[in-house]
Design a protein around this motif. Structure first.
Motif, PDB file in Angstrom:
ATOM      1  N   ARG A   1      46.524 -47.263  17.106  1.00  0.00           N
ATOM      2  CA  ARG A   1      48.403 -47.644  17.306  1.00  0.00           C
ATOM      3  C   ARG A   1      49.385 -46.625  17.488  1.00  0.00           C
ATOM      4  O   ARG A   1      50.188 -46.966  18.804  1.00  0.00           O
ATOM      5  CB  ARG A   1      48.699 -48.706  16.536  1.00  0.00           C
ATOM      6  CG  ARG A   1      47.631 -49.932  16.277  1.00  0.00           C
ATOM      7  CD  ARG A   1      47.142 -50.816  17.484  1.00  0.00           C
ATOM      8  NE  ARG A   1      48.530 -51.176  17.891  1.00  0.00           N
ATOM      9  CZ  ARG A   1      47.906 -51.949  19.324  1.00  0.00           C
ATOM     10  NH1 ARG A   1      46.946 -52.059  19.741  1.00  0.00           N
ATOM     11  NH2 ARG A   1      49.410 -51.741  20.055  1.00  0.00           N
TER      12      ARG A   1
ATOM     13  N   ASP B   1      44.254 -37.454  20.080  1.00  0.00           N
ATOM     14  CA  ASP B   1      44.134 -37.505  21.067  1.00  0.00           C
ATOM     15  C   ASP B   1      45.208 -37.474  22.604  1.00  0.00           C
ATOM     16  O   ASP B   1      46.335 -37.770  22.339  1.00  0.00           O
ATOM     17  CB  ASP B   1      44.464 -38.890  21.467  1.00  0.00           C
ATOM     18  CG  ASP B   1      44.087 -39.615  21.659  1.00  0.00           C
ATOM     19  OD1 ASP B   1      43.341 -39.107  23.301  1.00  0.00           O
ATOM     20  OD2 ASP B   1      43.689 -41.083  22.024  1.00  0.00           O
TER      21      ASP B   1
ATOM     22  N   ASN C   1      40.034 -35.275  19.809  1.00  0.00           N
ATOM     23  CA  ASN C   1      40.379 -36.297  21.232  1.00  0.00           C
ATOM     24  C   ASN C   1      40.186 -35.546  22.130  1.00  0.00           C
ATOM     25  O   ASN C   1      41.183 -36.564  22.189  1.00  0.00           O
ATOM     26  CB  ASN C   1      40.681 -37.100  20.381  1.00  0.00           C
ATOM     27  CG  ASN C   1      40.012 -38.700  20.818  1.00  0.00           C
ATOM     28  OD1 ASN C   1      39.234 -38.184  21.802  1.00  0.00           O
ATOM     29  ND2 ASN C   1      40.676 -39.747  20.984  1.00  0.00           N
TER      30      ASN C   1
ATOM     31  N   ASP D   1      31.049 -39.598  22.829  1.00  0.00           N
ATOM     32  CA  ASP D   1      32.468 -40.724  22.861  1.00  0.00           C
ATOM     33  C   ASP D   1      30.972 -41.521  24.457  1.00  0.00           C
ATOM     34  O   ASP D   1      31.204 -41.048  25.488  1.00  0.00           O
ATOM     35  CB  ASP D   1      33.225 -40.690  23.522  1.00  0.00           C
ATOM     36  CG  ASP D   1      33.830 -42.102  23.637  1.00  0.00           C
ATOM     37  OD1 ASP D   1      33.562 -42.702  24.479  1.00  0.00           O
ATOM     38  OD2 ASP D   1      35.513 -42.841  23.103  1.00  0.00           O
TER      39      ASP D   1
ATOM     40  N   ASN E   1      39.065 -50.794  24.540  1.00  0.00           N
ATOM     41  CA  ASN E   1      38.242 -50.561  26.184  1.00  0.00           C
ATOM     42  C   ASN E   1      38.285 -51.916  26.598  1.00  0.00           C
ATOM     43  O   ASN E   1      38.369 -52.214  27.261  1.00  0.00           O
ATOM     44  CB  ASN E   1      37.890 -49.523  27.116  1.00  0.00           C
ATOM     45  CG  ASN E   1      38.722 -48.068  26.524  1.00  0.00           C
ATOM     46  OD1 ASN E   1      39.980 -48.077  25.797  1.00  0.00           O
ATOM     47  ND2 ASN E   1      37.842 -46.751  26.225  1.00  0.00           N
TER      48      ASN E   1
ATOM     49  N   ARG F   1      43.491 -59.328  28.622  1.00  0.00           N
ATOM     50  CA  ARG F   1      45.066 -58.728  27.813  1.00  0.00           C
ATOM     51  C   ARG F   1      45.663 -60.146  28.345  1.00  0.00           C
ATOM     52  O   ARG F   1      45.855 -60.943  28.732  1.00  0.00           O
ATOM     53  CB  ARG F   1      45.280 -57.613  29.269  1.00  0.00           C
ATOM     54  CG  ARG F   1      44.981 -56.643  28.707  1.00  0.00           C
ATOM     55  CD  ARG F   1      45.912 -55.462  29.480  1.00  0.00           C
ATOM     56  NE  ARG F   1      46.357 -53.793  28.593  1.00  0.00           N
ATOM     57  CZ  ARG F   1      45.992 -53.004  29.983  1.00  0.00           C
ATOM     58  NH1 ARG F   1      45.770 -53.156  31.472  1.00  0.00           N
ATOM     59  NH2 ARG F   1      45.390 -52.048  29.218  1.00  0.00           N
TER      60      ARG F   1
ATOM     61  N   ARG G   1      39.892 -61.166  22.329  1.00  0.00           N
ATOM     62  CA  ARG G   1      40.037 -59.239  22.632  1.00  0.00           C
ATOM     63  C   ARG G   1      38.736 -58.876  21.045  1.00  0.00           C
ATOM     64  O   ARG G   1      38.456 -58.748  21.253  1.00  0.00           O
ATOM     65  CB  ARG G   1      41.314 -58.780  23.459  1.00  0.00           C
ATOM     66  CG  ARG G   1      41.952 -59.462  24.145  1.00  0.00           C
ATOM     67  CD  ARG G   1      42.117 -58.134  24.774  1.00  0.00           C
ATOM     68  NE  ARG G   1      42.166 -56.865  24.394  1.00  0.00           N
ATOM     69  CZ  ARG G   1      43.048 -56.292  24.815  1.00  0.00           C
ATOM     70  NH1 ARG G   1      44.210 -56.365  25.194  1.00  0.00           N
ATOM     71  NH2 ARG G   1      42.822 -54.034  25.207  1.00  0.00           N
TER      72      ARG G   1
HETATM   73  N1  THG Z   1      38.126 -43.225  23.407  1.00  0.00           N
HETATM   74  C1  THG Z   1      38.530 -41.741  23.302  1.00  0.00           C
HETATM   75  N2  THG Z   1      39.347 -42.009  22.346  1.00  0.00           N
HETATM   76  C2  THG Z   1      41.386 -43.019  22.938  1.00  0.00           C
HETATM   77  C3  THG Z   1      39.862 -43.889  23.906  1.00  0.00           C
HETATM   78  C4  THG Z   1      38.536 -44.024  24.186  1.00  0.00           C
HETATM   79  N3  THG Z   1      42.604 -43.268  23.330  1.00  0.00           N
HETATM   80  C5  THG Z   1      42.826 -44.231  23.456  1.00  0.00           C
HETATM   81  C6  THG Z   1      42.094 -45.263  23.463  1.00  0.00           C
HETATM   82  N4  THG Z   1      40.570 -44.838  24.701  1.00  0.00           N
HETATM   83  C7  THG Z   1      41.554 -45.561  22.745  1.00  0.00           C
HETATM   84  N5  THG Z   1      42.231 -46.919  22.136  1.00  0.00           N
HETATM   85  C8  THG Z   1      43.862 -48.249  22.491  1.00  0.00           C
HETATM   86  C9  THG Z   1      44.672 -48.546  22.153  1.00  0.00           C
HETATM   87  C10 THG Z   1      45.092 -50.103  22.584  1.00  0.00           C
HETATM   88  C11 THG Z   1      44.509 -50.193  23.790  1.00  0.00           C
HETATM   89  C12 THG Z   1      43.542 -49.496  24.236  1.00  0.00           C
HETATM   90  C13 THG Z   1      42.101 -48.667  23.327  1.00  0.00           C
HETATM   91  C14 THG Z   1      44.784 -51.471  23.883  1.00  0.00           C
HETATM   92  N6  THG Z   1      45.885 -51.627  23.941  1.00  0.00           N
HETATM   93  C15 THG Z   1      46.936 -52.627  24.390  1.00  0.00           C
HETATM   94  C16 THG Z   1      46.685 -52.765  26.160  1.00  0.00           C
HETATM   95  O1  THG Z   1      46.715 -52.190  26.348  1.00  0.00           O
HETATM   96  O2  THG Z   1      46.598 -54.556  26.213  1.00  0.00           O
HETATM   97  C17 THG Z   1      48.214 -52.767  24.375  1.00  0.00           C
HETATM   98  C18 THG Z   1      49.355 -54.086  23.452  1.00  0.00           C
HETATM   99  C19 THG Z   1      50.559 -53.540  23.110  1.00  0.00           C
HETATM  100  O3  THG Z   1      51.387 -52.926  23.881  1.00  0.00           O
HETATM  101  O4  THG Z   1      50.679 -53.730  21.941  1.00  0.00           O
HETATM  102  O5  THG Z   1      44.560 -52.408  24.357  1.00  0.00           O
HETATM  103  O6  THG Z   1      37.964 -44.917  24.595  1.00  0.00           O
HETATM  104  N7  THG Z   1      38.194 -40.949  22.438  1.00  0.00           N
END
Ligand code: THG
Length: 642
Positions: free
Chosen positions: A356, A428, A449, A516, A558, A564, A570
């Motif tokens: 988050r 990250d 990352n 990954d 992801n 969404r 989800r």
């Molecule tokens: N591999 C690696 N690092 C990564 C990823 C990966 N870092 C970023 C991402 N992918 C993993 N982190 C997220 C964080 C949030 C969401 C998806 C992946 C997510 N967020 C909601 C959305 O976009 O719908 C937002 C909701 C909100 O705004 O609160 O889904 O693959 N190494």
């Protein structure tokens, strides 16, 4: 002449006692510290012990000789404070190189004069922690402030260490460590100097515990400390200062049972009295030290505050009967740390990484960073730890933000929150300068990352080498010069290629590598995406079978981008995906730790529909899932809080 590396296998070695206590006994005055050469230095020089290497070298040599006569196998140079950062207190920055050269030369001559084939004597270059701390703020009202940076420490230590090695030390002793980030900078400098000079000496580390909970001043447990330095080629690790031998014993025991290095210990002469002096007698201290030896806890034993040659002389008769400590086996697990250890074992456990604190993954977090509402941004981090995150992914990559500055600021704030800083950080970012800036302000062992072969082997190797030198583990994304791997075959081919480059060319331990293999969105309506999840799972199984020691992670959220707005669905998809991926060997995952949807609780009809999609096992699976998705939209049984 036998080397330190050989002789330590045969017997317990005696390190000398305190330099400071002996200098105090000499009753030197301001004029003595200055000698003729330094009459014009500003301020007071009394107490600038290291300056005596230049102004009164015979005093320092005399102390070395007394320790050598008392039976010390290893003597320490008088250079504890001789780097620019501490020497600024005395206006002596310009003398650092000269002091260290002299300190090493004096000790070298004293040691060589009495060395025999039976009892060779060694010189350890004393490298103190400096008077500044890299991971704590000196200002309670500004917790993100730092009085010193990692790069400044590296520069100061580089100058000191090069002079010590040129002066002929047999080892570098990074001692009285109270902040692991300072120690990591010292280790980085040592590696840099040794590579430049083409000459290696053993690295010895000695930590100071600050409280009865067994933590350093900067809040780390000893296990967490060991994780932080696990990238380095270390000869010995141990404890000094802070306690007497009796109080130190439980911590020494814990350290010795875990550290895969030789063990050193040089306690104070008991606990300080009300005047700050030390009352334990040499005979009393020796009795406690004998217990260390009888229990096989140590390889190197000396004395710290309050000890003199009279204390060290008591050790010699104990040596013939002492059995040297046998170092613990090198760990197969990945040791990560914040203030505490986080162990990723080779067995199939699963580590949650909180997703988050990501400006691209949370609109709320982006807004908070944008509006500089750091307290609220920190509470997102804290909530994730409370929800069970064992690591925190931090991502500030956004075109409109000063990413590097915001990343450093946020990490420094986290460092001053013990309930957050307890867990390791996953840095990250896709920007190299952000990654290095971030790692340089983290005292624990963190994860970078990520890196990938996207821009070719040369850059990949250069980045991997630097990450390893900085002491971080690394996520390797399955990308190459052709782009992102989206088939099973490309996923495993790229990971295999990266593995061999990292292990064989860079020399990275396999457990520091986290692959990954790309979690990509399924059920998008595009047929080519149907096998994304199952291919990730199959690639995971292949990696865990064929690339020994390496871990597998992925960004789980992801997977469900196609849904969404329907958080329940989800989360259910994530639970199903993880159920299968963890069985295949996925042992880390970037997730929303607040999820409350469990595989076993998913209604049968929905479970089948989701499994059909994730395992790509039935034609028309996507359409069926989309059709029933709305029925389960935000299933009231569950509360999803982001
Ligand atoms: N591999 C690696 N690092 C990564 C990823 C990966 N870092 C970023 C991402 N992918 C993993 N982190 C997220 C964080 C949030 C969401 C998806 C992946 C997510 N967020 C909601 C959305 O976009 O719908 C937002 C909701 C909100 O705004 O609160 O889904 O693959 N190494």
């Amino acid at each position: 002449m036998q080397r330190l590396q050989d002789i330590i296998k045969e017997r317990v070695l005696i390190l000398d006692g305190a330099m400071g206590t002996m200098i105090q006994q000499c009753g030197l005055a301001e004029e003595d510290f200055r000698g003729e050469r330094f009459v014009h230095l500003p301020g007071l020089q009394k107490g600038n012990n290291d300056l005596l290497c230049l102004s009164r070298p015979e005093v320092i040599a005399g102390i070395h000789n007394r320790y050598l006569e008392a039976g010390a196998d290893i003597i320490e140079t008088c250079s504890f404070n001789a780097q620019r950062i501490s020497m600024a207190d005395y206006g002596c920055e310009h003398l650092c190189r000269e002091i260290n050269l002299a300190a090493a030369t004096i000790a070298r001559q004293c040691a060589d004069a009495v060395s025999t084939p039976d009892k060779p004597r060694f010189v350890a270059g004393s490298v103190g922690p400096t008077n500044k701390t890299c991971s704590l703020s000196p200002d309670v009202n500004d917790p993100a402030m730092r009085a010193i940076t990692y790069d400044e420490l590296v520069e100061a230590y580089d100058e000191q260490m090069q002079a010590l090695i040129e002066g002929g030390v047999d080892a570098l002793l990074i001692e009285t460590i109270f902040d692991t980030l300072n120690a990591k900078a010292a280790i980085y400098a040592a590696e840099q100097v040794m590579e430049r000079m083409g000459r290696r000496v053993p690295l010895m580390l000695s930590v100071t515990i600050s409280d009865a909970a067994g933590r350093t001043l900067s809040g780390q447990t000893l296990d967490a400390f060991l994780a932080s330095v696990s990238h380095a080629d270390i000869f010995s690790v141990g404890l000094n200062c802070s306690f007497g031998a009796a109080q130190m014993k439980p911590y020494l025991k814990a350290l010795a049972s875990r550290a895969p290095y030789y063990i050193s210990c040089y306690p104070n002469a008991g606990l300080p009295n009300s005047l700050g002096g030390y009352d334990q007698t040499p005979a009393e201290m020796a009795l406690q030290v004998k217990e260390y030896m009888d229990e096989g806890l140590v390889n190197i034993i000396g004395g710290c505050c309050g000890t003199t040659d009279a204390y060290i002389a008591e050790y010699a008769p104990l040596i013939p009967g002492a059995k040297p400590h046998v170092p613990a086996a090198r760990p197969e697990a990945l040791w990560l740390s914040g203030l505490e250890l986080c162990e990723v074992t080779p067995e199939r456990n699963f580590i949650n990484v909180g997703e988050r604190c990501n400006v691209a993954g949370s609109r709320k977090f982006l807004r908070l960073i944008n509006e500089k509402k750091y307290d609220e941004a920190l509470s997102i981090a804290r909530q994730q730890v409370e929800d069970g995150a064992q690591l925190l992914d931090i991502n500030i990559d956004d075109g409109l933000l000063d990413t590097k500055q915001e990343m450093v600021h946020f990490l420094n704030l986290i460092a001053s929150e013990p309930d957050i800083a307890r867990v390791p950080i996953m840095v990250d970012s896709s920007r190299w300068e952000v990654i290095t800036a971030a790692v340089k302000c983290i005292q624990g062992k963190c994860v970078v990352n990520s890196i990938s072969l996207k821009e070719g082997e040369e850059l990949f190797l250069a980045h991997a080498r630097e990450i390893h030198r900085l002491g971080a583990a690394v996520v390797v994304m399955a990308f190459d010069e052709q782009g992102q791997a989206d088939t099973y075959e490309r996923r495993i081919a790229i990971c295999e290629r990266a593995y061999h480059l990292l292990v064989d060319v860079v020399g990275m331990p396999p457990q520091d590598i986290i692959f990954d293999p790309n979690i990509l969105a399924v059920a998008t309506g595009i047929e080519a995406h149907d096998s994304y999840a199952i291919d990730f799972i199959r690639a995971t199984e292949w990696i865990r079978t064929h690339l020994p020691g390496a871990h597998v992670s992925g960004g789980v959220s992801n997977l469900s981008f196609a849904f969404r707005g329907n958080n329940y669905l989800r989360e259910a998809m994530h639970a199903v995906f993880l159920y299968h991926a963890i069985k295949a060997g996925m042992d880390m995952g970037i997730v929303n730790p607040a999820t409350s949807v469990r595989y076993d609780d998913i209604p049968a009809e929905l479970l089948t529909a989701i499994e059909d999609v994730i395992l790509n096992r039935a034609p028309g699976a996507t359409e069926r899932l989309i059709r029933i998705a709305s029925e389960y939209s935000n299933n009231s049984q569950f509360t999803i809080h982001n």
